[in-house]
Design a protein around this motif. Sequence first.
Motif, PDB file in Angstrom:
ATOM      1  N   GLN A   1      -3.140 -16.873   6.463  1.00 18.03           N
ATOM      2  CA  GLN A   1      -3.563 -15.697   5.720  1.00 18.03           C
ATOM      3  C   GLN A   1      -2.462 -15.063   4.873  1.00 18.03           C
ATOM      4  O   GLN A   1      -2.739 -14.530   3.830  1.00 18.03           O
ATOM      5  CB  GLN A   1      -4.124 -14.655   6.690  1.00 18.03           C
ATOM      6  CG  GLN A   1      -5.405 -15.069   7.363  1.00 18.03           C
ATOM      7  CD  GLN A   1      -6.577 -14.997   6.391  1.00 18.03           C
ATOM      8  OE1 GLN A   1      -6.549 -14.262   5.421  1.00 18.03           O
ATOM      9  NE2 GLN A   1      -7.598 -15.782   6.646  1.00 18.03           N
ATOM     10  N   TRP A   2      -1.249 -15.067   5.323  1.00 17.37           N
ATOM     11  CA  TRP A   2      -0.163 -14.393   4.605  1.00 17.37           C
ATOM     12  C   TRP A   2       0.404 -15.288   3.512  1.00 17.37           C
ATOM     13  O   TRP A   2       0.584 -16.477   3.709  1.00 17.37           O
ATOM     14  CB  TRP A   2       0.966 -14.030   5.574  1.00 17.37           C
ATOM     15  CG  TRP A   2       0.625 -12.842   6.412  1.00 17.37           C
ATOM     16  CD1 TRP A   2      -0.020 -12.857   7.609  1.00 17.37           C
ATOM     17  CD2 TRP A   2       0.897 -11.491   6.110  1.00 17.37           C
ATOM     18  NE1 TRP A   2      -0.166 -11.585   8.068  1.00 17.37           N
ATOM     19  CE2 TRP A   2       0.390 -10.711   7.171  1.00 17.37           C
ATOM     20  CE3 TRP A   2       1.519 -10.836   5.051  1.00 17.37           C
ATOM     21  CZ2 TRP A   2       0.478  -9.336   7.203  1.00 17.37           C
ATOM     22  CZ3 TRP A   2       1.615  -9.462   5.083  1.00 17.37           C
ATOM     23  CH2 TRP A   2       1.103  -8.723   6.144  1.00 17.37           C
ATOM     24  N   SER A   3       0.712 -14.688   2.372  1.00 15.10           N
ATOM     25  CA  SER A   3       1.438 -15.428   1.340  1.00 15.10           C
ATOM     26  C   SER A   3       2.852 -14.849   1.273  1.00 15.10           C
ATOM     27  O   SER A   3       3.049 -13.651   1.452  1.00 15.10           O
ATOM     28  CB  SER A   3       0.743 -15.319  -0.015  1.00 15.10           C
ATOM     29  OG  SER A   3       0.795 -14.001  -0.491  1.00 15.10           O
ATOM     30  N   ILE A   4       3.810 -15.714   1.051  1.00 13.84           N
ATOM     31  CA  ILE A   4       5.208 -15.310   0.974  1.00 13.84           C
ATOM     32  C   ILE A   4       5.758 -15.808  -0.357  1.00 13.84           C
ATOM     33  O   ILE A   4       5.640 -16.989  -0.671  1.00 13.84           O
ATOM     34  CB  ILE A   4       6.034 -15.895   2.137  1.00 13.84           C
ATOM     35  CG1 ILE A   4       5.477 -15.404   3.470  1.00 13.84           C
ATOM     36  CG2 ILE A   4       7.500 -15.523   1.985  1.00 13.84           C
ATOM     37  CD1 ILE A   4       6.142 -16.014   4.674  1.00 13.84           C
ATOM     38  N   ALA A   5       6.342 -14.901  -1.125  1.00 13.96           N
ATOM     39  CA  ALA A   5       6.881 -15.272  -2.430  1.00 13.96           C
ATOM     40  C   ALA A   5       8.306 -14.734  -2.573  1.00 13.96           C
ATOM     41  O   ALA A   5       8.528 -13.535  -2.453  1.00 13.96           O
ATOM     42  CB  ALA A   5       6.002 -14.710  -3.539  1.00 13.96           C
ATOM     43  N   PRO A   6       9.282 -15.596  -2.824  1.00 18.30           N
ATOM     44  CA  PRO A   6      10.641 -15.106  -3.084  1.00 18.30           C
ATOM     45  C   PRO A   6      10.730 -14.487  -4.477  1.00 18.30           C
ATOM     46  O   PRO A   6       9.950 -14.817  -5.367  1.00 18.30           O
ATOM     47  CB  PRO A   6      11.504 -16.358  -2.988  1.00 18.30           C
ATOM     48  CG  PRO A   6      10.583 -17.497  -3.171  1.00 18.30           C
ATOM     49  CD  PRO A   6       9.215 -17.050  -2.799  1.00 18.30           C
ATOM     50  N   SER A   7      11.675 -13.578  -4.637  1.00 16.60           N
ATOM     51  CA  SER A   7      11.901 -12.954  -5.941  1.00 16.60           C
ATOM     52  C   SER A   7      13.383 -12.670  -6.128  1.00 16.60           C
ATOM     53  O   SER A   7      14.134 -12.570  -5.159  1.00 16.60           O
ATOM     54  CB  SER A   7      11.099 -11.653  -6.071  1.00 16.60           C
ATOM     55  OG  SER A   7      11.633 -10.655  -5.237  1.00 16.60           O
ATOM     56  N   VAL A   8      13.789 -12.545  -7.372  1.00 19.01           N
ATOM     57  CA  VAL A   8      15.137 -12.131  -7.736  1.00 19.01           C
ATOM     58  C   VAL A   8      15.030 -11.061  -8.806  1.00 19.01           C
ATOM     59  O   VAL A   8      14.078 -11.051  -9.591  1.00 19.01           O
ATOM     60  CB  VAL A   8      16.014 -13.302  -8.250  1.00 19.01           C
ATOM     61  CG1 VAL A   8      16.285 -14.289  -7.139  1.00 19.01           C
ATOM     62  CG2 VAL A   8      15.378 -13.980  -9.429  1.00 19.01           C
ATOM     63  N   ALA A   9      15.994 -10.156  -8.837  1.00 22.52           N
ATOM     64  CA  ALA A   9      15.988  -9.079  -9.831  1.00 22.52           C
ATOM     65  C   ALA A   9      17.422  -8.711 -10.185  1.00 22.52           C
ATOM     66  O   ALA A   9      18.339  -8.832  -9.366  1.00 22.52           O
ATOM     67  CB  ALA A   9      15.250  -7.862  -9.301  1.00 22.52           C
ATOM     68  N   LEU A  10      17.589  -8.249 -11.409  1.00 24.37           N
ATOM     69  CA  LEU A  10      18.887  -7.828 -11.926  1.00 24.37           C
ATOM     70  C   LEU A  10      18.680  -6.539 -12.705  1.00 24.37           C
ATOM     71  O   LEU A  10      17.664  -6.374 -13.383  1.00 24.37           O
ATOM     72  CB  LEU A  10      19.458  -8.908 -12.849  1.00 24.37           C
ATOM     73  CG  LEU A  10      20.803  -8.638 -13.507  1.00 24.37           C
ATOM     74  CD1 LEU A  10      21.901  -8.565 -12.459  1.00 24.37           C
ATOM     75  CD2 LEU A  10      21.102  -9.715 -14.531  1.00 24.37           C
ATOM     76  N   GLY A  11      19.635  -5.624 -12.622  1.00 28.01           N
ATOM     77  CA  GLY A  11      19.505  -4.377 -13.364  1.00 28.01           C
ATOM     78  C   GLY A  11      20.723  -3.508 -13.233  1.00 28.01           C
ATOM     79  O   GLY A  11      21.830  -3.983 -12.984  1.00 28.01           O
ATOM     80  N   THR A  12      20.496  -2.221 -13.377  1.00 34.54           N
ATOM     81  CA  THR A  12      21.565  -1.243 -13.287  1.00 34.54           C
ATOM     82  C   THR A  12      21.256  -0.259 -12.171  1.00 34.54           C
ATOM     83  O   THR A  12      20.089  -0.013 -11.873  1.00 34.54           O
ATOM     84  CB  THR A  12      21.748  -0.497 -14.627  1.00 34.54           C
ATOM     85  OG1 THR A  12      22.876   0.356 -14.540  1.00 34.54           O
ATOM     86  CG2 THR A  12      20.520   0.307 -15.003  1.00 34.54           C
ATOM     87  N   ALA A  13      22.276   0.286 -11.554  1.00 33.24           N
ATOM     88  CA  ALA A  13      22.107   1.313 -10.527  1.00 33.24           C
ATOM     89  C   ALA A  13      22.819   2.572 -11.009  1.00 33.24           C
ATOM     90  O   ALA A  13      23.987   2.536 -11.389  1.00 33.24           O
ATOM     91  CB  ALA A  13      22.675   0.853  -9.197  1.00 33.24           C
TER      92      ALA A  13
END
Length: 182
Positions: free
Chosen positions: A26-38
């Motif tokens: 039932q569960w889907s798992i998707a990796p992600s990456v992100a880049l930005g400013t803090a």
Amino acid sequence: MRLTRLLVYPLLFSSALLVARPAQGQWSIAPSVALGTAIPAGAFGRDVAESVTLKGALWLRAPRVPVGLTLEGMYAQFRDVRPNMSSESTHLGAVIANVTTRRHERKLELYGVAGAGWYWRDGPTDSFAERQAPGINVGVGEIIALGSRDFFVELRLHAVRTPARTGEQWLTFMPLVIGARF
């Protein structure tokens, strides 16, 4: 040595997230990456300038359930703006668990996110006595579905409860990131 631990834990966690295989059922798992400013805020914002931030995450959700989970590793580097510390940087790493309000069934979809985690800090910001502390975060994001990939823009407020020499304080910053979910 502290810098090595500060970098290694979040990066190892993020690397594991990127190579994780989708779960069956039932569960889907998707990796992600992100880049930005803090963007630093509060007392922390007086000592440092905007930074680069990098995030790796696993997005977990079940069909027809309006909430999901994310497990994240995050790293940010802030440049010190105090006159006598111009070449120093403050490094911040975190491992975070969040609840998200999203279903990802449309091309454009707004979502909310809130959670808690453990944060590590290394750098010359001397108003904070401890190098690690628990923290919370809250934010909003927008998902843009393009083909088999989802792209997102996200803004959050992170608040880390850290012991200071003058008593307890909140170290606060707001990452604005752009990322992709695979």
